[in-house]
Design a protein around this motif. Structure first.
Motif, PDB file in Angstrom:
ATOM      1  N   GLU A  73      -1.715  -4.744  -3.365  1.00  0.00           N
ATOM      2  CA  GLU A  73      -1.381  -5.038  -4.748  1.00  0.00           C
ATOM      3  C   GLU A  73       0.101  -4.731  -4.940  1.00  0.00           C
ATOM      4  O   GLU A  73       0.638  -3.827  -4.294  1.00  0.00           O
ATOM      5  N   PRO A  74       0.786  -5.482  -5.825  1.00  0.00           N
ATOM      6  CA  PRO A  74       2.217  -5.214  -6.037  1.00  0.00           C
ATOM      7  C   PRO A  74       2.453  -3.878  -6.735  1.00  0.00           C
ATOM      8  O   PRO A  74       1.654  -3.452  -7.564  1.00  0.00           O
ATOM      9  N   LEU A  75       3.551  -3.245  -6.383  1.00  0.00           N
ATOM     10  CA  LEU A  75       3.964  -2.005  -7.030  1.00  0.00           C
ATOM     11  C   LEU A  75       5.069  -2.305  -8.048  1.00  0.00           C
ATOM     12  O   LEU A  75       5.889  -3.217  -7.828  1.00  0.00           O
TER      13      LEU A  75
ATOM     14  N   GLY B 123       7.663  -3.773  -3.661  1.00  0.00           N
ATOM     15  CA  GLY B 123       6.814  -3.094  -2.700  1.00  0.00           C
ATOM     16  C   GLY B 123       5.350  -3.418  -2.921  1.00  0.00           C
ATOM     17  O   GLY B 123       4.983  -4.221  -3.781  1.00  0.00           O
ATOM     18  N   ALA B 124       4.497  -2.790  -2.137  1.00  0.00           N
ATOM     19  CA  ALA B 124       3.071  -3.086  -2.182  1.00  0.00           C
ATOM     20  C   ALA B 124       2.271  -1.842  -1.855  1.00  0.00           C
ATOM     21  O   ALA B 124       2.760  -0.921  -1.202  1.00  0.00           O
ATOM     22  N   ALA B 125       1.037  -1.817  -2.321  1.00  0.00           N
ATOM     23  CA  ALA B 125       0.150  -0.685  -2.063  1.00  0.00           C
ATOM     24  C   ALA B 125      -1.232  -1.205  -1.721  1.00  0.00           C
ATOM     25  O   ALA B 125      -1.664  -2.249  -2.214  1.00  0.00           O
ATOM     26  N   ALA B 126      -1.925  -0.463  -0.850  1.00  0.00           N
ATOM     27  CA  ALA B 126      -3.273  -0.841  -0.455  1.00  0.00           C
ATOM     28  C   ALA B 126      -4.083   0.404  -0.157  1.00  0.00           C
ATOM     29  O   ALA B 126      -3.613   1.290   0.566  1.00  0.00           O
ATOM     30  N   PRO B 127      -5.294   0.499  -0.712  1.00  0.00           N
ATOM     31  CA  PRO B 127      -6.166   1.612  -0.341  1.00  0.00           C
ATOM     32  C   PRO B 127      -6.781   1.351   1.025  1.00  0.00           C
ATOM     33  O   PRO B 127      -7.265   0.246   1.301  1.00  0.00           O
ATOM     34  N   LEU B 128      -6.727   2.335   1.899  1.00  0.00           N
ATOM     35  CA  LEU B 128      -7.270   2.200   3.243  1.00  0.00           C
ATOM     36  C   LEU B 128      -8.183   3.374   3.542  1.00  0.00           C
ATOM     37  O   LEU B 128      -7.810   4.524   3.289  1.00  0.00           O
TER      38      LEU B 128
ATOM     39  N   SER C 264       7.417  -3.613   3.496  1.00  0.00           N
ATOM     40  CA  SER C 264       6.440  -4.680   3.303  1.00  0.00           C
ATOM     41  C   SER C 264       6.758  -5.866   4.200  1.00  0.00           C
ATOM     42  O   SER C 264       5.851  -6.470   4.792  1.00  0.00           O
ATOM     43  N   ARG C 265       8.031  -6.191   4.327  1.00  0.00           N
ATOM     44  CA  ARG C 265       8.414  -7.320   5.178  1.00  0.00           C
ATOM     45  C   ARG C 265       8.142  -7.013   6.645  1.00  0.00           C
ATOM     46  O   ARG C 265       7.733  -7.897   7.417  1.00  0.00           O
TER      47      ARG C 265
ATOM     48  N   LEU D  45       4.755 -10.161  -2.243  1.00  0.00           N
ATOM     49  CA  LEU D  45       6.168 -10.407  -1.986  1.00  0.00           C
ATOM     50  C   LEU D  45       6.681 -11.644  -2.724  1.00  0.00           C
ATOM     51  O   LEU D  45       7.892 -11.804  -2.920  1.00  0.00           O
ATOM     52  N   THR D  46       5.772 -12.525  -3.109  1.00  0.00           N
ATOM     53  CA  THR D  46       6.174 -13.752  -3.790  1.00  0.00           C
ATOM     54  C   THR D  46       5.844 -13.734  -5.284  1.00  0.00           C
ATOM     55  O   THR D  46       6.081 -14.707  -5.985  1.00  0.00           O
TER      56      THR D  46
END
Length: 205
Positions: free
Chosen positions: A6-8, A12-17, A144-145, A203-204
């Motif tokens: 999900e976007p921050l 940037g981005a975040a994901a629960p793992l 992220s990239r 990212l987009t």
């Protein structure tokens, strides 16, 4: 495995793992670095600038997965090679593959470092401390990239091992029986695709 990015705010981005996802991602990234191989380090006492002008290989790798990661620049996989195309591809590979390998190693290493920064993973120990069942991965835009590059490389390598030639085959692969030895790798391939797609969206956005 249903984690997605999900976007921050601010990029940037975040994901629960969960712990299984973290372990799988780290293992795959390490295997990718091993597949790509070590860098060409300058010997002690050598001129460091000389490494910048070290020629790379002129022929494609013999390993199909590596050949997919480092394809010929000209002609394409279905083209009938001729002397001119082969010479152009060899020349391009000689001056670009070392840098490309270094970038792909750095992308995979960024995955490992980000996962390691989450802390120890596993069930609670006897004292109930020092381990986590999962975590939220948070990536800066540049990270992220790098993750996007590594996820793409992992899917290319795994897809080659599975002999995936068309995205339409994913449904057929998903229907493989649980007894098929390819099933765990198929599930990883499809899961990585979901992660990659959600990261592209962040990212987009």
């Amino acid at each position: 495995m249903a984690g997605h990015f999900e976007p921050l705010p601010g990029g940037g981005a975040a994901a629960p793992l969960d712990e299984v996802e973290i372990s799988i991602l780290r293992s795959l990234a390490v295997q990718l670095m091993e597949l790509i191989g070590p860098g060409e380090e300058a010997a002690e006492g050598d001129d460091p600038l000389a490494a910048l002008f070290t020629d790379g290989p002129s022929e494609p790798p013999s390993d199909p997965a590596l050949a997919r990661l480092f394809p010929d620049a000209y002609g394409g996989p279905d083209a009938v090679p001729d002397d001119a195309t082969h010479a152009a591809s060899a020349e391009f590979r000689r001056y670009t593959e070392n840098d490309l390998r270094a970038r792909k190693r750095e992308d995979a290493l960024a995955v490992v470092r980000a996962l390691d920064a989450l802390g120890p993973v596993g069930g609670s120990g006897a004292d109930g401390e020092g381990a986590v069942d999962g975590a939220v991965l948070r990536l800066k835009p540049d990270e992220s990239r790098q993750w996007l590059g590594a996820l793409n490389d992992l899917r290319l390598a795994i897809g080659t091992r599975l002999e995936v030639t068309d995205e339409d085959e994913s449904g057929e692969l998903l229907r493989l029986p649980d007894t098929d030895p390819r099933k765990p790798m198929v599930m990883a391939y499809l899961w990585l695709g979901g992660l990659q797609e959600s990261l592209i969206e962040t990212l987009t956005a």
